[in-house]
Scaffold this motif. Structure first.
Motif, short mmCIF file in Angstrom:
data_model
loop_
_atom_site.label_atom_id
_atom_site.label_comp_id
_atom_site.label_asym_id
_atom_site.label_seq_id
_atom_site.Cartn_x
_atom_site.Cartn_y
_atom_site.Cartn_z
N LYS A 190 40.79 16.34 -2.34
CA LYS A 190 40.69 16.39 -0.89
C LYS A 190 41.21 15.11 -0.26
N TYR A 191 40.95 14.01 -0.91
CA TYR A 191 41.44 12.74 -0.38
C TYR A 191 42.96 12.73 -0.35
N MET B 127 44.21 14.93 2.46
CA MET B 127 44.08 14.30 3.77
C MET B 127 45.13 13.22 3.95
N ARG C 66 47.99 13.23 6.74
CA ARG C 66 48.13 12.11 7.65
C ARG C 66 49.56 11.58 7.64
N GLU D 220 42.71 2.64 1.93
CA GLU D 220 41.92 2.60 0.70
C GLU D 220 40.43 2.60 0.99
N SER D 221 40.02 2.17 2.18
CA SER D 221 38.59 2.17 2.44
C SER D 221 38.12 3.48 3.05
N GLU D 222 39.05 4.34 3.44
CA GLU D 222 38.63 5.63 3.99
C GLU D 222 38.86 6.75 2.99
N ILE D 223 40.13 6.94 2.64
CA ILE D 223 40.44 8.07 1.76
C ILE D 223 40.98 7.55 0.44
N VAL D 224 40.59 6.34 0.08
CA VAL D 224 40.80 5.84 -1.28
C VAL D 224 42.24 6.01 -1.75
N ARG E 83 43.67 4.18 13.91
CA ARG E 83 43.25 5.52 13.56
C ARG E 83 44.44 6.43 13.80
#
Lengths: 391, 345, 227
Positions: free
Chosen positions: B143-144, B147, B151, B231-235, B315
């Motif tokens: 899923k990451y 996303m 994006r 990296e801190s949101e969707i790794v 964002r």
């Protein structure tokens, strides 16, 4: 440890998510996103099960317990000095601050008061651990929003404080320095001057952070208006510390309900609040708090009275029967210990009221309808330490 | 020597082979140089660290060691992955980078293909990498990753248009879409009749330069526009399932693309491979051209990476509103003013 | 900074009167509003106020306190007043029990401040920021029916605390919206914070002082082969 394929919790989540629909116009088929327990933004092992509609969060439920160490049970088989070493590990970034409320609760039950010099040094170390803790927050929050450099600056300048804590107590992270009735040792020679230098460095660091991060337009775009927590919600969830003051509640245990044994009334300082209650407000309040803490330390350093650092207490500590709740304003918020003693070497029951547990419990409320990047902003600005949630 | 180079006219098959070899050597080299200089050293200094110290003199070979490390790692694909697509995706990303290098002129003749529509070609193939990113994200069965890929695709819409519009100002001013033609136009131009430093377009197109660099940041998925790999949101987004050399290819492609975009920015705005006091016809450019271009690339790269190391992340929707409400109107204004002045003057 | 001389610090932070009028007033108002729900109370002068309420009035107590300005939710937990069957001096006592010594005779249950009748007591604390005072609430839960109405509709923060109390003590809270496990695995048996729940870590490894009594698995195998 919550099982990974925990049918009970997933079923509850799905049921909740079916009720919560945020995006009625362009609703898409949802997606359950599992963040953690290994995720960079949870700096620890928090797990968040988020139900998403696109990138919008319909519901987010934190799952704790990956670091549950059972301190409340362990305290029932540990003597008071042993517990002191144990509870250092609750909020590991501001360890000394963990010891103080417990020691104060024990002192209250024993009706012992530390000598003035010990009270002064206690307060100084308490504020130093606050500076160490929150300065790392400022950098870490930048890191989570993608600004790497702030994180490294924070690690660099936090070292100044940790060095001072280490040279006074012998431990960078886990001082175990507080004793019932005073402190383990007196300060080393030259420590006061060095501490002044360290605090000056930290004040400069705060200015630097304000330039680099808090004043940055992208940072403000990512934090302003995001994750707004109104004061009433914050109170009913029991949010404390900077999270509560950022919602406009002017309450600081250091000023309003300072337990005897800490000497905050001897310094001239200010409690900062912010009316917005958003992520930016929380960051800003913490930034100001770091400055105030550094100022408190500098003022108290100049006025340390002379005298012993240890009151007369028996070698083997038995705490008289009774109950006491002492809470102090820790870096993360209100941290309190409800100590029930039955006159033994070990307490009968210790309820640890840790700040992060309440602070993070507001996440399902505040994350609803936010975007995934906002979830990171909210998590980061609520500022939790995993050990402080799970204990 | 310069004359020798100038008169060197190999047969078609040989020249093609040489070009292929040169490009395939240049791409990893430039990626390594940028990675070493900026990612390891300058970033460390900006963050008051030392950076790598052990591998090679002052740690200069660290990235090489890292590359070897990646080659040793096992090539893992997730269970649910669409295997074929998963394995090809990094190569698609790299291909778009390789194709970009084709048009970058290092001197009048040191260019693989001097296309008449060079600018157009560059802008067209630059967006191909997103296809690779989408393939990677979709096929990873994570899923990451998905996303991150979505994006990246959404980001494409935001930055591609400002980039094109920013370049149009240069094209209007130069009157050509050939990259070499733009270099010549800059170095043979004059400022109010004074041709001392030629006429680098950054003087008139600084707005275009700013928009171009901002768009390049987004194209490279670097902070403050690194949402696809946040990296801190969707790794790390679409890269999260990649290991070993496939991850290395993503890394190479990212930095090689940074290099080539800095090169294109240098060509479009800073006068490319030429220096002001040497006429563009000089044979010395066979040697000097790459060096000058490299120096200018490093200057532009420094700006790109400086921003990368300093700013937090936008964002996704903030990027969209920045692009559509700020960058595109500015670029349009730039085009109108440029066109009007071009006609009037 | 002259005024911060050591002589100045001798003045107590708050002049503690023999009677605590503020807390007496709070208790009086609370009692008048909750009626016969108040079963017991305790005041430590200048420090804290304990109120024990009837279980039927537990929810009402929260509402009354909230309307009295006690809007800050501190914590909710419980106390198991059963004296530990494993001894309560040092943890070595527990080792003795594990080693075969019969458990001590059960001592009488003695409740703390504000009294009590049952083994389990709910413990909750609310705070009034305007008054600068907190109230610690207690509520008896009979052993055969460990249920209480939930506070989470009055104080949203009670949600997590009640989840914790449920798995640690085995209570149940009526009307709780999301009663899933907080810390423990779903298939965990037992309620760790009950006094009769043995600390398993003590069983598998004696305490204190004996480190690494069991050899590492690999080492043991090698030694076994050698012999």
């Amino acid at each position: 440890m919550t099982a990974v394929s925990d049918p009970q919790s997933v079923a509850a989540l799905v049921a909740e998510a079916n009720d919560n629909r945020v995006n009625l116009d362009f609703e898409t088929e949802g997606m359950t996103l599992n963040m953690g327990p290994q995720h960079p933004a949870t700096h620890g092992t928090l797990r968040i099960i988020a139900r998403l509609d696109g990138e919008q969060v319909i519901s987010a439920e934190p799952m704790c317990g990956y670091m549950h160490r059972g301190y409340e049970k362990l305290t029932e088989v540990r003597t008071y000095p042993q517990i002191n070493a144990l509870i250092n590990r609750i909020d590991w970034l501001g360890s000394f601050a963990n010891e103080v409320p417990f020691i104060l609760a024990a002192e209250k039950l024993m009706d012992v008061e530390a000598p003035p010099r010990a009270q002064w040094i206690r307060t100084i170390l308490f504020e130093m651990s606050r500076v160490a803790n929150i300065s790392l927050f400022l950098g870490d929050f930048g890191l989570q929003l993608g600004g790497m450099t702030a994180g490294f600056y924070a690690f660099r300048d936090r070292e100044w404080v940790l060095n001072q804590i280490e040279s006074a107590t012998g431990g960078r992270f886990h001082p175990n320095f507080d004793r019932i009735g005073g402190l383990k040792d007196d300060l080393p020679k030259g420590w006061i001057e060095e501490s002044h230098t360290a605090m000056d460095k930290l004040l400069a660091f705060c200015d630097e952070m304000e330039d680099l991060l808090v004043g940055n337009e992208i940072f403000q775009g990512r934090t302003r208006g995001i994750g707004v927590i109104p004061a009433e919600i914050a109170l009913s969830y029991g949010l404390s510390g900077a999270n509560l003051r950022a919602s406009g509640v002017d309450w600081d245990l250091r000023r309003d309900n300072c337990p005897p044994g800490l000497v905050y009334d001897q310094a001239d300082w200010k409690v900062w609040t912010h009316p917005d209650g958003d992520c930016f407000a929380r960051t800003w309040v913490r930034l100001q708090e770091t400055r105030e803490a550094a100022k408190i330390v500098k003022q108290l350093l100049d006025t340390i009275p002379s005298g012993p650092v240890m009151a007369k207490v028996p070698r083997i500590i038995k705490v008289p029967a009774g109950e006491a709740y002492v809470a102090t304003e820790n870096p993360l918020g209100e941290m309190g210990y409800y100590v029930v003693s039955k006159g033994d070497l070990v307490p009968f029951r210790v309820k640890i009221r840790s700040a992060s547990f309440n602070n993070i419990s507001v996440l399902p409320w505040v994350a609803r309808g936010a975007y995934v990047p906002d979830l990171i902003s909210i998590l980061g600005s609520l500022y939790f330490i995993l050990g402080d949630i799970d204990r | 020597m310069t004359l020798l180079l100038a008169s060197f006219a190999p047969p078609y098959w040989l020249s093609t082979l040489i070009k292929v070899l040169v490009i395939s050597a240049v791409v990893p080299t430039t990626a390594l140089i940028l990675g070493m200089v900026f990612l390891f050293k300058i970033m460390s200094w900006m963050q008051s660290r030392l950076g790598p110290q052990e591998a090679g003199p002052r740690g200069t070979l660290q990235l090489l060691a890292d590359g070897v490390k990646f080659l040793q790692k096992e090539d893992i694909a997730p269970n649910g992955a669409d295997l074929w697509v998963f394995k090809v995706a990094p190569l698609v990303v790299l291909m778009s980078t390789l194709v970009l290098y084709v048009t970058l002129p290092a001197s009048m003749h040191l260019v693989v293909a001097d296309l008449d529509v060079g600018v157009f070609f560059v802008l067209a193939v630059a967006s191909l990498s997103v296809i690779g990113v989408l393939m990677a994200g979709w096929s990873s069965a994570s899923k990451y990753s998905l996303m991150g890929a979505l994006r990246a695709a959404g980001q494409l819409i935001a930055y591609e248009l400002p980039m094109v519009l920013a370049v149009i100002g240069v094209v209007i001013q130069a009157g050509t879409m050939s990259l070499n033609g733009i270099v010549l136009a800059q170095n043979n131009g004059s400022i109010f009749g004074w041709s001392g430093i030629g006429f680098p377009y950054i003087l008139t197109q600084f707005l275009g330069f700013f928009i171009f660099i901002a768009a390049v940041q987004a194209e490279l998925t670097q902070p403050p526009f690194d949402m696809p790999v946040a990296e801190s949101e969707i790794v790390s987004g679409y890269q999260v399932e990649y290991t070993g050399f496939r991850f290395l290819i993503f890394f190479l492609a990212e930095f090689a693309t940074a290099f080539v975009f800095a090169g294109i920015a240098a060509v479009l705005f800073l006068g490319g491979w030429a220096v002001p006091w040497l006429p563009t016809e000089s044979d010395w450019y066979y040697v000097l051209g790459p060096i000058v271009l490299f120096a200018k690339v490093m200057i532009v790269s420094f700006i790109i990476f400086w921003v990368r190391f300093t700013y937090p992340r936008f964002r996704e929707d903030q990027l969209q509103s920045l692009a559509w409400k700020v960058l595109i109107p500015l670029a349009l204004v730039n085009i109108v003013v440029t066109a009007v002045l071009k006609v009037v003057l | 900074m002259d005024q911060l001389s050591s002589a100045d610090t001798e003045t107590p932070e708050e002049a503690a009167p023999a009677t605590d009028d503020a807390r007496e007033a709070v208790l009086a108002e609370f009692t008048s509003r909750l009626g016969d729900g108040v079963l017991g109370s305790h005041i430590r002068v200048g420090d804290d106020l304990w109120i024990r309420v009837d279980r039927a009035h537990w929810l009402e107590a929260a509402e009354v306190a909230k309307s009295m300005g006690y809007r800050f939710f501190d914590f909710l937990s419980a106390i198991d007043w059963l004296p530990s069957p494993f001894g309560r001096d040092m943890d070595a006592q527990e080792d003795l029990v594990v080693a075969g010594t019969p458990a001590k005779e059960p001592e009488a249950i003695v409740q703390g401040y504000a009294g009590g009748d049952t083994r389990f007591q709910l413990l909750a604390r609310l705070y009034s920021i305007s008054a600068g005072m907190g109230i610690t609430f207690k509520c008896d839960l009979p052993d055969d029916d460990l249920t209480a109405p939930t506070w989470s509709n009055v104080f949203a923060g009670a949600n997590w605390h009640e989840r914790e109390a449920r798995e640690m003590f085995g209570f149940s809270f009526d009307g709780h919206p999301n009663m899933i496990n907080m810390y423990l695995p779903v298939d965990f048996v037992g309620n760790p914070l009950r006094k009769d729940f043995p600390l398993l870590a003590r069983r598998v490894r004696p305490w204190p002082g004996i480190v690494d009594v069991e050899p590492m698995p690999g080492v043991a195998d090698e030694e076994g082969e050698g012999e």
